[in-house]
Design a protein around this motif. Structure first.
Motif, PDB file in Angstrom:
ATOM      1  N   UNK A 110      12.399  -8.431  -5.266  1.00  0.00           N
ATOM      2  CA  UNK A 110      11.498  -7.385  -4.778  1.00  0.00           C
ATOM      3  C   UNK A 110      11.056  -7.728  -3.362  1.00  0.00           C
ATOM      4  N   UNK A 111      10.642  -6.723  -2.570  1.00  0.00           N
ATOM      5  CA  UNK A 111      10.040  -7.017  -1.263  1.00  0.00           C
ATOM      6  C   UNK A 111       8.640  -7.598  -1.433  1.00  0.00           C
ATOM      7  N   UNK A 112       8.143  -8.248  -0.384  1.00  0.00           N
ATOM      8  CA  UNK A 112       6.770  -8.746  -0.434  1.00  0.00           C
ATOM      9  C   UNK A 112       6.022  -8.354   0.825  1.00  0.00           C
ATOM     10  N   UNK A 113       4.708  -8.197   0.668  1.00  0.00           N
ATOM     11  CA  UNK A 113       3.809  -7.911   1.781  1.00  0.00           C
ATOM     12  C   UNK A 113       2.745  -8.999   1.816  1.00  0.00           C
ATOM     13  N   UNK A 139       9.992 -12.245   7.366  1.00  0.00           N
ATOM     14  CA  UNK A 139      10.622 -11.947   6.075  1.00  0.00           C
ATOM     15  C   UNK A 139       9.861 -10.896   5.285  1.00  0.00           C
ATOM     16  N   UNK A 140       8.584 -10.670   5.628  1.00  0.00           N
ATOM     17  CA  UNK A 140       7.749  -9.741   4.865  1.00  0.00           C
ATOM     18  C   UNK A 140       8.064  -8.297   5.226  1.00  0.00           C
ATOM     19  N   UNK A 141       7.885  -7.399   4.242  1.00  0.00           N
ATOM     20  CA  UNK A 141       8.066  -5.973   4.499  1.00  0.00           C
ATOM     21  C   UNK A 141       6.902  -5.406   5.298  1.00  0.00           C
ATOM     22  N   UNK A 158       1.878 -13.056  19.396  1.00  0.00           N
ATOM     23  CA  UNK A 158       3.295 -12.728  19.387  1.00  0.00           C
ATOM     24  C   UNK A 158       3.955 -12.872  18.028  1.00  0.00           C
ATOM     25  N   UNK A 159       3.184 -12.776  16.963  1.00  0.00           N
ATOM     26  CA  UNK A 159       3.765 -12.941  15.636  1.00  0.00           C
ATOM     27  C   UNK A 159       4.517 -11.681  15.224  1.00  0.00           C
ATOM     28  N   UNK A 160       5.674 -11.837  14.603  1.00  0.00           N
ATOM     29  CA  UNK A 160       6.515 -10.676  14.284  1.00  0.00           C
ATOM     30  C   UNK A 160       6.023  -9.936  13.049  1.00  0.00           C
ATOM     31  N   UNK A 161       6.714  -8.829  12.725  1.00  0.00           N
ATOM     32  CA  UNK A 161       6.438  -8.120  11.480  1.00  0.00           C
ATOM     33  C   UNK A 161       5.886  -6.727  11.704  1.00  0.00           C
ATOM     34  N   UNK A 162       5.876  -5.939  10.629  1.00  0.00           N
ATOM     35  CA  UNK A 162       5.262  -4.619  10.617  1.00  0.00           C
ATOM     36  C   UNK A 162       3.776  -4.801  10.323  1.00  0.00           C
ATOM     37  N   UNK A 163       2.931  -4.735  11.337  1.00  0.00           N
ATOM     38  CA  UNK A 163       1.508  -5.014  11.185  1.00  0.00           C
ATOM     39  C   UNK A 163       0.755  -3.730  10.869  1.00  0.00           C
ATOM     40  N   UNK A 164      -0.060  -3.779   9.819  1.00  0.00           N
ATOM     41  CA  UNK A 164      -0.881  -2.638   9.400  1.00  0.00           C
ATOM     42  C   UNK A 164      -2.257  -3.150   8.997  1.00  0.00           C
ATOM     43  N   UNK A 360      11.251   0.963   1.871  1.00  0.00           N
ATOM     44  CA  UNK A 360      12.034   0.398   2.970  1.00  0.00           C
ATOM     45  C   UNK A 360      12.058  -1.122   2.996  1.00  0.00           C
ATOM     46  N   UNK A 361      11.285  -1.745   2.075  1.00  0.00           N
ATOM     47  CA  UNK A 361      11.094  -3.188   2.185  1.00  0.00           C
ATOM     48  C   UNK A 361      12.357  -3.985   1.944  1.00  0.00           C
ATOM     49  N   UNK A 362      12.551  -5.029   2.769  1.00  0.00           N
ATOM     50  CA  UNK A 362      13.680  -5.916   2.574  1.00  0.00           C
ATOM     51  C   UNK A 362      13.360  -6.900   1.460  1.00  0.00           C
ATOM     52  N   UNK A 363      14.380  -7.349   0.771  1.00  0.00           N
ATOM     53  CA  UNK A 363      14.226  -8.314  -0.309  1.00  0.00           C
ATOM     54  C   UNK A 363      14.754  -9.646   0.166  1.00  0.00           C
ATOM     55  N   UNK A 364      13.944 -10.709   0.167  1.00  0.00           N
ATOM     56  CA  UNK A 364      14.438 -12.010   0.603  1.00  0.00           C
ATOM     57  C   UNK A 364      15.594 -12.464  -0.258  1.00  0.00           C
ATOM     58  N   UNK A 365      16.476 -13.274   0.337  1.00  0.00           N
ATOM     59  CA  UNK A 365      17.585 -13.828  -0.423  1.00  0.00           C
ATOM     60  C   UNK A 365      17.088 -14.707  -1.554  1.00  0.00           C
TER      61      UNK A 365
END
Length: 370
Positions: A110-113, A139-141, A158-164, A360-365
């Motif tokens: 499953x994706x994680x937030x 790695x987080x959705x 400068x941290x990555x990700x979809x920030x909400x 839309x969330x990605x699932x970690x390997x």
């Protein structure tokens, strides 16, 4: 939708409120990684306890290594999945879960937030900590800081990700009614400050500011609620206008805040400021330094902000707040805060994020759980 809410030993504050908000919009199962179990041990799962809820809450005793802890979390969730069906999303709270989240999500498919509560972002952050967080956020959705100020800070770093933005929820059922208040000029001005009594947490500055304010306005009275190793030093520093009460739990602190005239926030560096949120939700204005989420909580009607947590700044703010009390309308302030941070509003925000991320969330390997 079925959601796992994973927390660690470092928080978040009031995880039950987060669980209650999530349960309004999803079938939620809480999992807490703890140093030692406090709930009844599960008959089939080693190192796992279960509180049937609702919502159902599993405790997982941290193993010696990350793989062992992950294996226990995954075993508990597979057991729960066999009972109630598969999960759609993992919602983790940091700090405290960084090392577990991608592995658990990968094992569940499953994706994680990530809800971020970490007040350390406001200070100096080392390169190693930044790299670890960057890997987790990438790695987080979605990455969900709990305040506007933290959202901006993550961007500055400068941290990555979809920030909400996803603020801290507030369970209104735990709050007392806003008491009716009719003041006359001669009434005492009751100020409450609450929190752990620790050195270096701003108590000395608050004590000195209050002493100067009391000398200028003898109506002021301060009640300090809390326990800690610095209590003796603080008592010796304060006059008879200050009284001390032990921490008797949140309900008792809420009662004190509801019947206070002002809340003084003791800490020079705040994260979200849960005690300030409680005071405001009771209709009590807050005097505090401009730090963390306090500016957005206090806003235009919630109290008085000062640039620095020093007696020079705090003393006139306490005096101005006391003089302003006849013009303050506690029910209006309480309504704003409860409407903004209460469970219905929080659940609506969570529902929108959960729906978006699950689509839309990605699932970690997948990784080995042990």
């Amino acid at each position: 939708m079925r959601v796992v809410m994973l927390t660690g030993p470092d928080g978040p504050p009031r995880p039950a409120d987060w669980g209650a908000a999530a349960s309004r919009c999803a079938d939620t199962v809480r999992v807490a990684v703890v140093p030692a179990l406090t709930s009844a041990r599960h008959e089939e799962l080693r190192g796992v306890g279960l509180d049937p809820g609702p919502p159902r809450r599993y405790e997982v005793a941290a193993a010696r290594g990350v793989p062992g802890t992950v294996a226990r979390i995954v075993a508990a969730l597979r057991h729960e999945g066999a009972l109630g069906g598969p999960f759609d999303l993992l919602h983790v709270h940091r700090p405290g879960t960084d090392r577990y989240a991608p592995r658990v999500a990968g094992e569940l498919g499953v994706p994680f937030i990530v809800s971020d509560h970490d007040p350390r972002w406001y200070g100096h952050v080392g390169g190693r900590e930044l790299r670890r967080a960057a890997r987790l956020f990438a790695a987080a959705a979605a990455v969900l800081p709990v305040s506007d100020s933290l959202l901006l800070r993550l961007g500055d770093l400068g941290l990555p990700g979809h920030h909400r933005l996803l603020p801290v929820p507030l369970d209104e059922d735990a709050l007392p009614a806003v008491p009716a208040r009719a003041r006359i000029t001669q009434d005492a001005v009751r100020v409450v400050a609450a929190g752990p009594l620790l050195a270096g947490c701003g108590w000395e500055e608050l004590a000195d500011a209050f002493a100067a304010a009391h000398a200028a306005d003898p109506r002021l009275r301060l009640r300090v609620i809390g326990d800690g190793p610095h209590a003796g030093v603080l008592r010796a520093r304060c006059s008879s206008a200050v009284d001390f009460a032990p921490d008797a739990g949140r309900a008792a602190t809420l009662h004190a805040l509801a019947h206070a005239d002002l809340c003084a926030h003791p800490h020079p560096a705040a994260g979200f400021g849960e005690t300030a949120l409680d005071a405001l939700a009771c209709g009590t204005q807050v005097v505090a330094a401009t730090t963390g989420a306090l500016p957005e909580l206090i806003a235009h009607d919630g109290g008085f902000l000062v640039p620095h947590h020093t007696p020079t700044d705090l003393t006139p703010a306490l005096l101005e707040a006391a003089a302003h009390l006849p013009h303050h309308h506690p029910p209006s302030l309480a309504h704003r805060i409860r409407h903004t941070y209460g469970l219905p509003a929080s659940a609506a925000r969570l529902a929108a994020i959960y729906a978006e991320v699950s689509g839309r969330g990605q699932v970690p390997g997948r990784r080995s759980a042990g």
